[in-house]
Design a protein around this motif. Structure first.
Motif, PDB file in Angstrom:
ATOM      1  N   ALA A  28       0.822  -1.217   0.000  1.00 20.86           N
ATOM      2  CA  ALA A  28       0.000   0.000   0.000  1.00 20.86           C
ATOM      3  C   ALA A  28       0.856   1.267   0.000  1.00 20.86           C
ATOM      4  O   ALA A  28       0.327   2.378   0.062  1.00 20.86           O
ATOM      5  CB  ALA A  28      -0.927   0.001   1.213  1.00 20.86           C
ATOM      6  N   GLY A  29       2.188   1.092  -0.043  1.00 22.20           N
ATOM      7  CA  GLY A  29       3.056   2.272  -0.125  1.00 22.20           C
ATOM      8  C   GLY A  29       3.468   2.830   1.220  1.00 22.20           C
ATOM      9  O   GLY A  29       3.905   3.988   1.322  1.00 22.20           O
ATOM     10  N   CYS A  30       3.337   2.029   2.262  1.00 17.91           N
ATOM     11  CA  CYS A  30       3.728   2.514   3.588  1.00 17.91           C
ATOM     12  C   CYS A  30       5.198   2.196   3.843  1.00 17.91           C
ATOM     13  O   CYS A  30       5.638   1.060   3.640  1.00 17.91           O
ATOM     14  CB  CYS A  30       2.853   1.842   4.652  1.00 17.91           C
ATOM     15  N   GLU A  31       5.941   3.185   4.296  1.00 15.72           N
ATOM     16  CA  GLU A  31       7.320   2.945   4.691  1.00 15.72           C
ATOM     17  C   GLU A  31       7.329   2.289   6.071  1.00 15.72           C
ATOM     18  O   GLU A  31       6.578   2.685   6.957  1.00 15.72           O
ATOM     19  CB  GLU A  31       8.069   4.290   4.746  1.00 15.72           C
ATOM     20  N   ILE A  32       8.198   1.286   6.251  1.00 18.66           N
ATOM     21  CA  ILE A  32       8.282   0.576   7.530  1.00 18.66           C
ATOM     22  C   ILE A  32       9.654   0.825   8.146  1.00 18.66           C
ATOM     23  O   ILE A  32      10.685   0.655   7.492  1.00 18.66           O
ATOM     24  CB  ILE A  32       8.089  -0.949   7.341  1.00 18.66           C
ATOM     25  N   ARG A  33       9.645   1.256   9.421  1.00 17.90           N
ATOM     26  CA  ARG A  33      10.902   1.393  10.167  1.00 17.90           C
ATOM     27  C   ARG A  33      10.837   0.412  11.338  1.00 17.90           C
ATOM     28  O   ARG A  33       9.986   0.565  12.220  1.00 17.90           O
ATOM     29  CB  ARG A  33      11.060   2.811  10.677  1.00 17.90           C
ATOM     30  N   GLY A  34      11.728  -0.574  11.312  1.00 20.16           N
ATOM     31  CA  GLY A  34      11.594  -1.647  12.296  1.00 20.16           C
ATOM     32  C   GLY A  34      12.839  -1.866  13.116  1.00 20.16           C
ATOM     33  O   GLY A  34      13.931  -1.392  12.781  1.00 20.16           O
ATOM     34  N   ASP A  35      12.669  -2.608  14.214  1.00 23.36           N
ATOM     35  CA  ASP A  35      13.842  -3.037  14.985  1.00 23.36           C
ATOM     36  C   ASP A  35      14.485  -4.217  14.252  1.00 23.36           C
ATOM     37  O   ASP A  35      14.035  -4.614  13.173  1.00 23.36           O
ATOM     38  CB  ASP A  35      13.434  -3.370  16.428  1.00 23.36           C
ATOM     39  N   ALA A  36      15.529  -4.793  14.821  1.00 23.92           N
ATOM     40  CA  ALA A  36      16.300  -5.830  14.123  1.00 23.92           C
ATOM     41  C   ALA A  36      15.411  -7.013  13.730  1.00 23.92           C
ATOM     42  O   ALA A  36      15.490  -7.524  12.599  1.00 23.92           O
ATOM     43  CB  ALA A  36      17.465  -6.290  15.007  1.00 23.92           C
ATOM     44  N   ALA A  37      14.546  -7.448  14.655  1.00 25.82           N
ATOM     45  CA  ALA A  37      13.707  -8.607  14.380  1.00 25.82           C
ATOM     46  C   ALA A  37      12.762  -8.341  13.212  1.00 25.82           C
ATOM     47  O   ALA A  37      12.484  -9.239  12.408  1.00 25.82           O
ATOM     48  CB  ALA A  37      12.905  -8.980  15.629  1.00 25.82           C
ATOM     49  N   VAL A  38      12.289  -7.129  13.112  1.00 29.83           N
ATOM     50  CA  VAL A  38      11.371  -6.772  12.028  1.00 29.83           C
ATOM     51  C   VAL A  38      12.131  -6.635  10.714  1.00 29.83           C
ATOM     52  O   VAL A  38      11.680  -7.100   9.660  1.00 29.83           O
ATOM     53  CB  VAL A  38      10.608  -5.474  12.373  1.00 29.83           C
ATOM     54  N   GLN A  39      13.321  -6.025  10.796  1.00 27.50           N
ATOM     55  CA  GLN A  39      14.140  -5.891   9.591  1.00 27.50           C
ATOM     56  C   GLN A  39      14.463  -7.253   8.991  1.00 27.50           C
ATOM     57  O   GLN A  39      14.554  -7.406   7.768  1.00 27.50           O
ATOM     58  CB  GLN A  39      15.450  -5.165   9.918  1.00 27.50           C
ATOM     59  N   ALA A  40      14.613  -8.260   9.863  1.00 27.42           N
ATOM     60  CA  ALA A  40      14.974  -9.598   9.388  1.00 27.42           C
ATOM     61  C   ALA A  40      13.870 -10.217   8.532  1.00 27.42           C
ATOM     62  O   ALA A  40      14.118 -11.159   7.772  1.00 27.42           O
ATOM     63  CB  ALA A  40      15.278 -10.509  10.583  1.00 27.42           C
ATOM     64  N   LEU A  41      12.652  -9.685   8.649  1.00 23.94           N
ATOM     65  CA  LEU A  41      11.534 -10.274   7.907  1.00 23.94           C
ATOM     66  C   LEU A  41      11.479  -9.832   6.456  1.00 23.94           C
ATOM     67  O   LEU A  41      10.941 -10.528   5.609  1.00 23.94           O
ATOM     68  CB  LEU A  41      10.202  -9.912   8.567  1.00 23.94           C
ATOM     69  N   ASP A  42      11.985  -8.641   6.166  1.00 20.29           N
ATOM     70  CA  ASP A  42      11.829  -8.102   4.814  1.00 20.29           C
ATOM     71  C   ASP A  42      12.936  -7.081   4.562  1.00 20.29           C
ATOM     72  O   ASP A  42      13.145  -6.192   5.383  1.00 20.29           O
ATOM     73  CB  ASP A  42      10.441  -7.432   4.682  1.00 20.29           C
ATOM     74  N   PRO A  43      13.621  -7.183   3.434  1.00 16.73           N
ATOM     75  CA  PRO A  43      14.736  -6.261   3.166  1.00 16.73           C
ATOM     76  C   PRO A  43      14.272  -4.813   2.981  1.00 16.73           C
ATOM     77  O   PRO A  43      15.080  -3.886   3.081  1.00 16.73           O
ATOM     78  CB  PRO A  43      15.338  -6.790   1.867  1.00 16.73           C
ATOM     79  N   ARG A  44      12.977  -4.615   2.721  1.00 15.56           N
ATOM     80  CA  ARG A  44      12.505  -3.244   2.508  1.00 15.56           C
ATOM     81  C   ARG A  44      12.288  -2.485   3.828  1.00 15.56           C
ATOM     82  O   ARG A  44      12.037  -1.286   3.821  1.00 15.56           O
ATOM     83  CB  ARG A  44      11.202  -3.260   1.697  1.00 15.56           C
TER      84      ARG A  44
END
Lengths: 430, 430
Positions: free
Chosen positions: B297-313
């Motif tokens: 849907a075009g939302c930018e995601i800023r995540g912690d390490a665990a979240v970053q590990a799920l998707d390179p974007r």
């Protein structure tokens, strides 16, 4: 001055930092208190009552030190009496805590509830305010009364008592904290400012974010200072210029009883009447016997020309008499042209506290009740009912003349806020 | 700059005196408004709506002048859009006033009622607050929305709109005052500050005794300034850092729908979610599809390490991301260890506005609902329901994150105080 006295008098190096520490501890305690069960809070209140009785000798010793210092400062007898504790007064403090324990817990009660067309169920639920600062004068019992009521309503309290009652208040505080510990609650739920340094009050009034509301309890100069200086929201009453209006359609005997009780039952409380307004058409039939009652009871009367004409003992009222809270056996009395003139006088000179009309005419009464912009308006009843206990609230922390948040008697329920709890089944907004 | 523009820009000789005059007029109007019948207020609102339609050309002309000045100042497109009126928007302003006319009148409603053992009958009755100051930014429609809601609840309003919308707001104000006159109500019931001089805001914030409460409506810097400077009590929300917590016991499809709606339905409103918390044990099963939805849907995601590990974007979240109100298609996302860690994160980083849990487990939900100290807490529902209309309040003037007086959506009822009306038969206090 003994060593303990000297320590309390010493100016602090960094009062602001001290107060911020108190604020942070209170905030942490408030977060815990917000969700503790009623039983734990009530157990703490009952244990505190027991500790007050167990520590009675210690409390009386601390009070003796306060009394000695106060006598050395030549404080007036009325102030010495407010400060003085004895066995009976200490027991009354303990009983007060037990009475607060017996009150219903406002926290968690659902005050409104409805379901939206989309199925969302919405409840409005009472929650504590958070951290309450109480600034008061010489009566040491306020330490227990205010601390207990804050605890009952799930709030943490920071207490700043009068400097005269410093040691008495600290001894009572120790008992409150005993009670908190005994019930497994954080002792920081009730703290007192550990210095008499006056800068502490200013610092407390600036603790936005840590203190949610400040409640001054005391004379007009204290309340006015708090209202003028505080950055934290304030619940207060500045004064109680309460009126009784005797209408042309008043029952004479009821008017006599209500006026006498409103003025003379106790003259030193904020709900005592300070001004009597009487319809000009019934001065002879109604005001004459009322004046006789009051003068007989030792009340000084200050009246306008029409009132002076009724009795040579009536002194002339000056303009400032219409805005003076005597808190004494003095009453200002004025003849007015009917209910609208009475309302106009009250709106102009009153303090939005408590005002009463005596009349048999329902339409006149309703006109008065809707138009007088005061926290409490009464019809055929004494202004001295302006009291949380008389309203059925149990204990009260004061009477608010402000309009925001709390108005009239401030009991445990008025020390709460609310949250909306919304329960759904996956609803999204279209 | 034309002559009208120049006049509005000119610094005033004595802004404080001007504001005090406004305050006195508002107070006098408020005293009248407090007891006028509902029908008169509703007639004024409907007549104001008709006047908005009748004056549409004039309002659009004034708006064109504002737009021209705004373009000359190179205001950003989003601000120009908020400022811009057209025929449809003017009609929406008129319809808004008609909708407020159709709401129930809170004034005079009895919210509690009881009889004391001595026979005194006590009612708690809603009354207006008095005079309300509204300070807002560029949207000219707030002039009508806020003025209308104040009038409905029996309060006089002093409006201070953004300097960009100066002429538009004055044209709308003229229509409101037409409506007041047509219904025989004092036009001073709704006034606007007649100068752009910034000193007017400071003067308004100091009008204690004349203004009962100030409500800022706008961005964080406006609200923060008002909160810091005001001597008058303030009802405000500073920001909406709203959270959704997806629990280990969440239904995946409901979680996807609630998160997507909470973030993306409208990103610029205060009830939009800014942070997503997900139980660490369901990152793969629950967070992965949620992230896919949001990124698609075009939302930018800023995540912690665990979240970053799920998707390179997923971009790395910085510490300030947990306390940022993006008001944009950006979401900070964090893995947490269960509901208690979620509550702790929200208590530490949230803004006490609106927070939601998605779970099938009732005990977990109730733990979240009772422990999160926010004005609105939801279970299995979108945070975008944080809205007076969605609560059934009709129009709202904002969402309060404070705890004193009003919390959550502020509608007509929240713009009232109360008085106690006590009816007796000659009772005196023993």
């Amino acid at each position: 001055m003994d060593a303990r006295e000297a320590a309390a008098e010493a100016p602090m190096d960094d009062v602001a930092a001290l107060m911020e520490t108190l604020g942070r501890r209170a905030r942490a305690a408030a977060e815990q208190l917000a969700t503790v069960p009623t039983a734990a809070k009530d157990a703490a209140l009952r244990a505190a009552a027991a500790a007050v009785r167990a520590r009675a000798a210690e409390i009386l010793e601390a009070n003796a030190a306060d009394m000695q210092a106060a006598r050395a400062k030549d404080l007036p007898p009325a102030m010495l009496d407010r400060l003085r504790l004895d066995g009976g007064r200490v027991d009354a403090i303990a009983r007060g805590l037990e009475e607060v324990a017996a009150l219903p817990d406002p926290v968690g009660s659902v005050t409104e509830e409805w379901t939206r067309p989309n199925g969302l169920r919405i409840q409005r639920v009472r929650v504590p305010l958070g951290v309450i600062g109480i600034i008061y004068e010489s009566r040491p019992n306020v330490t227990a009364d205010a601390g207990g009521l804050c605890l009952k309503s799930g709030n943490a309290a920071i207490l700043r008592g009068g400097s005269e009652s410093f040691h008495s208040s600290r001894a009572i505080l120790a008992a409150l904290q005993d009670g908190l510990r005994a019930a497994g609650l954080p002792p920081d739920a009730v703290q007192a400012v550990p210095t008499r340094d006056r800068a502490a009050v200013g610092a407390l009034l600036g603790l936005t974010g840590l203190v949610d509301v400040v409640i001054p309890r005391g004379g007009k100069s204290l309340t006015a200072r708090v209202a003028a200086e505080s950055r934290v929201p304030v619940i207060y009453h500045l004064d109680g210029i309460c009126h009784v209006y005797v209408d042309r359609a008043a029952d004479v005997e009821k008017a006599r009883a209500v006026v006498m009780n409103s003025k003379m039952r106790r003259t030193g409380i904020c709900g005592a009447a300070e001004t009597l307004l009487v319809d000009r058409t019934v001065l002879d039939s109604h005001l004459r016997p009322i004046l006789a009652d009051l003068l007989e009871a030792g009340c000084e009367i200050r009246g306008d020309a029409a009132v002076q004409a009724l009795d040579p003992r009536v002194r002339p009222a000056a303009e400032e008499d219409w805005e003076t809270e005597y808190l004494d056996a003095i009453l200002s009395v004025k003849a007015v042209d009917g209910v609208d003139a009475a309302v106009e006088h009250i709106q102009r000179h009153g303090s939005h506290h408590t005002d009463s009309i005596v009349t048999k005419d329902a339409a006149t009464a309703e006109r008065f009740l809707s138009r007088v912009d005061s926290g409490i308006v009464l019809w055929n009843a004494s202004t001295q009912f302006a009291d949380g206990g008389e309203f059925g609230f149990g204990a009260e922390i004061g009477i608010s003349t402000g309009k925001l948040h709390a108005r009239g008697p401030v009991g445990a329920a008025q020390l709460t806020s609310y949250k909306y709890v919304v329960r759904g089944d996956g609803q999204i907004r279209p």
